[in-house]
Design a protein around this motif. Structure first.
Motif, mmCIF file in Angstrom:
data_model
loop_
_atom_site.group_PDB
_atom_site.id
_atom_site.type_symbol
_atom_site.label_atom_id
_atom_site.label_comp_id
_atom_site.label_asym_id
_atom_site.label_seq_id
_atom_site.Cartn_x
_atom_site.Cartn_y
_atom_site.Cartn_z
ATOM 1 N N GLY A 1 7.490 -9.100 55.117
ATOM 2 C CA GLY A 1 7.829 -8.955 56.531
ATOM 3 C C GLY A 1 7.338 -7.667 57.143
ATOM 4 N N ARG A 2 6.306 -7.056 56.555
ATOM 5 C CA ARG A 2 5.819 -5.764 57.053
ATOM 6 C C ARG A 2 4.406 -5.833 57.615
ATOM 7 N NH1 ARG A 2 7.762 -2.702 51.770
ATOM 8 N NH2 ARG A 2 5.560 -2.880 51.401
ATOM 9 N N SER A 3 3.848 -7.050 57.725
ATOM 10 C CA SER A 3 2.495 -7.204 58.246
ATOM 11 C C SER A 3 2.291 -8.654 58.668
ATOM 12 C CB SER A 3 1.467 -6.823 57.173
ATOM 13 O OG SER A 3 0.143 -7.063 57.622
ATOM 14 N N THR A 4 1.220 -8.893 59.419
ATOM 15 C CA THR A 4 0.831 -10.261 59.761
ATOM 16 C C THR A 4 -0.584 -10.566 59.272
ATOM 17 O OG1 THR A 4 0.052 -9.532 61.932
ATOM 18 C CG2 THR A 4 2.340 -10.351 61.785
ATOM 19 N N ASP A 5 -1.217 -9.628 58.580
ATOM 20 C CA ASP A 5 -2.573 -9.816 58.047
ATOM 21 C C ASP A 5 -2.478 -10.473 56.677
ATOM 22 O OD1 ASP A 5 -5.146 -9.714 57.040
ATOM 23 O OD2 ASP A 5 -5.378 -7.543 57.312
ATOM 24 N N LEU A 6 -2.825 -11.764 56.601
ATOM 25 C CA LEU A 6 -2.714 -12.503 55.351
ATOM 26 C C LEU A 6 -3.683 -12.019 54.275
ATOM 27 C CD1 LEU A 6 -2.301 -16.146 56.682
ATOM 28 C CD2 LEU A 6 -0.536 -14.644 55.758
ATOM 29 N N LYS B 1 -2.279 -7.284 50.768
ATOM 30 C CA LYS B 1 -2.068 -7.633 52.182
ATOM 31 C C LYS B 1 -1.137 -8.835 52.312
ATOM 32 C CE LYS B 1 -6.315 -5.744 54.069
ATOM 33 N NZ LYS B 1 -7.579 -6.021 54.767
ATOM 34 N N VAL C 1 2.838 -9.381 54.034
ATOM 35 C CA VAL C 1 3.289 -10.451 54.933
ATOM 36 C C VAL C 1 4.578 -11.057 54.386
ATOM 37 C CG1 VAL C 1 2.732 -12.715 55.907
ATOM 38 C CG2 VAL C 1 0.969 -10.929 55.804
ATOM 39 N N HIS C 2 4.606 -11.354 53.089
ATOM 40 C CA HIS C 2 5.816 -11.922 52.483
ATOM 41 C C HIS C 2 6.997 -10.960 52.580
ATOM 42 C CE1 HIS C 2 4.560 -15.751 50.508
ATOM 43 N NE2 HIS C 2 3.369 -15.248 50.791
#
Length: 186
Positions: A173-178, A166, A170-171
Motif C-alpha cells: 500500500g505504499r506505491s502504485t507502480d507495479l 516495486k 504496491v502490495h
C-alpha cells in the motif's frame, strides 16, 4: 514472529520478533520467526515460511521470497541470500548460500551446504545438492549444469528482483507502480 501472526504468539514467544522494518512487504500470512536479518527492499510473499528458530537466516537487499517458499537451516549452517535474489514459488532453501542476483526456480530445492554462484539460475523443480558455479543454469534431479548464463541474462535477473521490489510496495500500500508491464488480451 511477525506482527501479523498473533495467533502463534504462545508458541513463538521464545524468540524475539525479527525486525521487519526494512522490508518492502511481508504478506499477512507469511510466517517469519527467529533470527531473521532482513535488508532494505526485501519481500516475503503470501504463505512463505522463513523459520530461523535454530539458525539465522539473512535476506539481502531487494531479495524476494515468493509465495509458499520455505527458508530454514540446521544449527551451525545458516541460510544466506545475498542482494537481488529471487526465490520462486514453493521453492525450498535449506542451510544454503545463494549469491547476488541468482534465481531459484519454482519448486526447486537447494539443500544443506550448497553455494549457488552469482547470476545463476536454478531451474524449476531442480534438486541442488552440489555447489553451482557463478553464471550457470542448472536443471534436473539431481541438478546438472545445462549451460552458462550470459551477462545480459544475469543483468535481467537483477532487474527482475528490482521489479519485484516495486510490486511489493504496491502490495504494502505504499506505491502504485507495479514494476511489471502487462499486456491486455484483444
Amino acid at each position: 514472529m511477525n506482527h501479523f501472526n498473533s495467533q502463534f504468539s504462545s508458541t513463538t514467544s521464545y524468540w524475539s520478533p525479527p525486525d521487519l522494518s526494512q522490508a518492502a512487504f511481508v504478506a499477512p500470512n507469511a510466517v517469519v520467526i527467529g533470527q531473521v536479518l532482513l535488508a532494505d527492499g526485501a519481500s516475503i510473499w503470501y504463505g512463505a515460511v522463513v523459520r530461523a528458530d535454530v539458525e539465522r537466516i539473512e535476506i539481502g537487499k531487494c531479495t524476494n521470497i515468493q509465495d509458499g517458499a520455505i527458508l530454514h537451516g540446521d544449527p551451525g549452517k545458516p541460510t544466506i541470500l545475498e542482494d537481488y535474489v529471487t526465490v520462486g514459488h514453493r521453492a525450498v532453501v535449506h542451510s544454503a548460500y545463494i549469491e547476488r542476483g541468482s534465481l531459484i526456480g519454482i519448486g526447486a530445492v537447494v539443500l544443506d551446504g550448497v553455494r549457488v554462484g552469482s547470476g545463476s539460475i536454478v531451474g524449476a523443480g531442480a534438486v541442488v545438492s552440489k555447489d553451482v558455479p557463478p553464471l550457470s543454469l542448472v536443471v534436473g534431479v539431481p541438478a546438472k549444469q545445462l549451460r552458462d548464463v550470459s551477462p545480459t541474462e544475469a543483468a535481467e535477473l537483477i532487474e527482475h528482483a528490482k521489479r519485484y521490489e516495486k510490486l511489493a510496495l504496491v502490495h504494502a500500500g505504499r506505491s502504485t507502480d507495479l514494476g511489471f508491464t502487462f499486456t491486455t488480451p484483444h
